[in-house]
Design an enzyme around this catalytic site. Structure first.
Site, PDB file in Angstrom:
ATOM      1  N   GLY A 126      22.933  23.077 -25.056  1.00  0.00           N
ATOM      2  CA  GLY A 126      23.040  23.570 -23.686  1.00  0.00           C
ATOM      3  C   GLY A 126      23.807  22.658 -22.742  1.00  0.00           C
ATOM      4  N   MET A 184      22.136  13.000 -37.052  1.00  0.00           N
ATOM      5  CA  MET A 184      22.252  12.101 -35.882  1.00  0.00           C
ATOM      6  C   MET A 184      21.118  11.088 -35.998  1.00  0.00           C
ATOM      7  SD  MET A 184      23.093  15.065 -33.137  1.00  0.00           S
ATOM      8  CE  MET A 184      22.523  16.330 -34.252  1.00  0.00           C
ATOM      9  N   MET A 227      17.810  14.866 -35.685  1.00  0.00           N
ATOM     10  CA  MET A 227      17.811  13.776 -34.700  1.00  0.00           C
ATOM     11  C   MET A 227      16.555  12.925 -34.889  1.00  0.00           C
ATOM     12  SD  MET A 227      18.942  15.890 -31.316  1.00  0.00           S
ATOM     13  CE  MET A 227      20.163  17.213 -31.385  1.00  0.00           C
ATOM     14  N   ASP A 274      20.665  20.439 -36.936  1.00  0.00           N
ATOM     15  CA  ASP A 274      20.814  19.215 -36.149  1.00  0.00           C
ATOM     16  C   ASP A 274      19.605  18.314 -36.376  1.00  0.00           C
ATOM     17  OD1 ASP A 274      23.292  19.459 -34.657  1.00  0.00           O
ATOM     18  OD2 ASP A 274      22.371  21.216 -33.721  1.00  0.00           O
ATOM     19  N   HIS A 330      23.823  25.518 -39.210  1.00  0.00           N
ATOM     20  CA  HIS A 330      23.984  24.116 -38.817  1.00  0.00           C
ATOM     21  C   HIS A 330      22.610  23.563 -38.450  1.00  0.00           C
ATOM     22  CE1 HIS A 330      26.428  20.835 -36.961  1.00  0.00           C
ATOM     23  NE2 HIS A 330      25.524  20.816 -36.001  1.00  0.00           N
ATOM     24  N   HIS A 379      23.890  18.099 -39.930  1.00  0.00           N
ATOM     25  CA  HIS A 379      24.481  17.122 -39.006  1.00  0.00           C
ATOM     26  C   HIS A 379      23.434  16.041 -38.758  1.00  0.00           C
ATOM     27  CE1 HIS A 379      26.101  16.445 -34.605  1.00  0.00           C
ATOM     28  NE2 HIS A 379      26.225  15.380 -35.361  1.00  0.00           N
ATOM     29  N   SER A 388      23.913  26.722 -35.048  1.00  0.00           N
ATOM     30  CA  SER A 388      22.862  25.706 -34.974  1.00  0.00           C
ATOM     31  C   SER A 388      21.540  26.380 -34.679  1.00  0.00           C
ATOM     32  CB  SER A 388      23.177  24.684 -33.879  1.00  0.00           C
ATOM     33  OG  SER A 388      22.032  23.876 -33.668  1.00  0.00           O
ATOM     34  N   ASP A 446      31.556  20.731 -31.994  1.00  0.00           N
ATOM     35  CA  ASP A 446      30.119  20.942 -31.766  1.00  0.00           C
ATOM     36  C   ASP A 446      29.758  20.528 -30.350  1.00  0.00           C
ATOM     37  OD1 ASP A 446      27.379  21.148 -31.987  1.00  0.00           O
ATOM     38  OD2 ASP A 446      27.158  19.591 -33.528  1.00  0.00           O
ATOM     39  N   GLY A 447      29.260  21.509 -29.571  1.00  0.00           N
ATOM     40  CA  GLY A 447      28.769  21.202 -28.228  1.00  0.00           C
ATOM     41  C   GLY A 447      29.488  21.991 -27.154  1.00  0.00           C
ATOM     42  N   GLY A 448      28.740  22.866 -26.477  1.00  0.00           N
ATOM     43  CA  GLY A 448      29.316  23.613 -25.354  1.00  0.00           C
ATOM     44  C   GLY A 448      30.349  24.645 -25.764  1.00  0.00           C
ATOM     45  N   MET A 477      32.608  15.805 -31.808  1.00  0.00           N
ATOM     46  CA  MET A 477      31.594  16.189 -30.817  1.00  0.00           C
ATOM     47  C   MET A 477      32.286  16.497 -29.492  1.00  0.00           C
ATOM     48  SD  MET A 477      28.712  16.234 -32.371  1.00  0.00           S
ATOM     49  CE  MET A 477      27.742  16.676 -30.925  1.00  0.00           C
ATOM     50  N   GLY A 533      22.614  15.075 -28.855  1.00  0.00           N
ATOM     51  CA  GLY A 533      21.201  14.926 -28.503  1.00  0.00           C
ATOM     52  C   GLY A 533      20.550  16.210 -28.018  1.00  0.00           C
ATOM     53  N   PHE A 534      21.322  17.057 -27.360  1.00  0.00           N
ATOM     54  CA  PHE A 534      20.703  18.256 -26.770  1.00  0.00           C
ATOM     55  C   PHE A 534      21.671  19.427 -26.833  1.00  0.00           C
ATOM     56  CE2 PHE A 534      18.981  14.485 -24.783  1.00  0.00           C
ATOM     57  CZ  PHE A 534      17.608  14.683 -24.935  1.00  0.00           C
TER      58      PHE A 534
HETATM   59  C1  DX5 Z   1      24.115  18.351 -30.094  1.00  0.00           C
HETATM   60  C2  DX5 Z   1      24.080  19.153 -31.374  1.00  0.00           C
HETATM   61  C3  DX5 Z   1      24.723  20.513 -31.265  1.00  0.00           C
HETATM   62  C4  DX5 Z   1      24.184  21.338 -30.143  1.00  0.00           C
HETATM   63  C5  DX5 Z   1      24.904  22.623 -29.983  1.00  0.00           C
HETATM   64  O1  DX5 Z   1      23.647  17.090 -30.325  1.00  0.00           O
HETATM   65  O2  DX5 Z   1      24.754  18.472 -32.392  1.00  0.00           O
HETATM   66  O3  DX5 Z   1      24.737  21.181 -32.508  1.00  0.00           O
HETATM   67  O4  DX5 Z   1      22.823  21.514 -30.229  1.00  0.00           O
HETATM   68  O5  DX5 Z   1      24.327  23.294 -28.896  1.00  0.00           O
HETATM   69  P1  DX5 Z   1      25.179  24.151 -27.843  1.00  0.00           P
HETATM   70  O6  DX5 Z   1      25.969  25.156 -28.604  1.00  0.00           O
HETATM   71  O7  DX5 Z   1      24.134  24.741 -26.983  1.00  0.00           O
HETATM   72  O8  DX5 Z   1      26.059  23.172 -27.109  1.00  0.00           O
HETATM   73 ZN    ZN Z   2      25.302  19.488 -34.374  1.00  0.00          ZN
END
Ligand code: DX5
Ligand code: ZN
Length: 216
Positions: free
Chosen positions: A143, A66, A35, A33, A31, A64, A6, A173-175, A135, A140-141
């Site tokens: 980290g 959102m 939003m 993102d 990737h 992706h 991403s 996706d995420g963490g 997910m 949304g964010f």
């Molecule tokens: C969250 C995004 C992710 C995210 C991944 O809404 O879809 O792609 O930014 O970020 P990390 O890898 O930092 O969790």
């Molecule tokens: Zn994503």
């Protein structure tokens, strides 16, 4: 394991250098993102960025969305060079129509499940899609902390796919980082998305990508 990086926390003052490093580190997909400040509480990028990403890396672009009303925007992302477009099942009553549109545009369609969404009804969509994105944080964010309860959901979806005999990839996706990656791939994930683990690695982008591969 396919790594989709991403770009959400790349250094935008130095984007071309970051993209060169990503390419050198042998990441598989980029990737993006997207939003809209409505579907999720944050605003990021639109289709304009895609031709630059493609020109600089040549990598497959994994979009992706959102956003509310994704059906209004899939064509602009396809025209801008998207290779894959994934849309959320939430707030999306006519999702199959949009999936079919994505396919007709020559782009590979995927669906996305938020952490609070049950995967119970996705079996009817499996014949139409190439990817299910699960997910592992609330969208949304970047980290945020990985939600471990999602491991069972990955296993459940893997079972559905195996039973259906459809060739559908599972993306998470995420963490995702060196501590969580093995848990998700053991449960059935084929594709991992990572932002912080790559762009936030203290030793740089290549070290981040290598650490993910070695931890798997
Ligand atoms: C969250 C995004 C992710 C995210 C991944 O809404 O879809 O792609 O930014 O970020 P990390 O890898 O930092 O969790
Ligand atoms: Zn994503």
């Amino acid at each position: 394991m396919i790594i989709s990086s991403s770009i959400i926390n790349a250094n935008f003052l130095n984007l071309s250098q970051d993209l060169n490093e990503i390419k050198k580190a042998n990441v598989d997909w980029l990737h993006v993102d997207v939003m809209d400040g409505g579907f999720v509480p944050n605003i990021t990028l639109g289709p304009f960025i895609l031709p630059f990403l493609k020109k600089q890396t040549g990598l497959p672009l994994d979009i992706h969305l959102m956003i509310n009303n994704p059906e209004k925007h899939v064509k602009s992302f396809a025209d801008a060079g998207a290779n894959r477009i994934s849309i959320h099942v939430e707030n999306n009553p006519n999702i199959l129509r949009t999936i079919q549109e994505i396919r007709e545009l020559g782009v590979s369609p995927g669906i996305v499940l938020n952490p609070g969404t049950s995967p119970g009804t996705i079996d009817s969509l499996l014949p139409f899609i190439d990817l299910v994105l699960i997910m592992t944080v609330n969208p949304g964010f970047s980290g945020q902390k990985f939600i471990p309860e999602m491991i069972d959901k990955i296993r459940f979806v893997k079972n559905l796919i195996t039973k259906s005999n459809d060739h559908v990839l599972i993306q998470v996706d995420g963490g995702i980082n060196s501590k969580t990656v093995k848990h998700v791939t053991d449960a059935g994930a084929d594709v991992i998305v990572a932002a912080t683990a790559i762009f936030g690695h203290p030793n740089g982008i290549s070290a981040g990508v290598n650490e993910l591969r070695q931890s798997n």
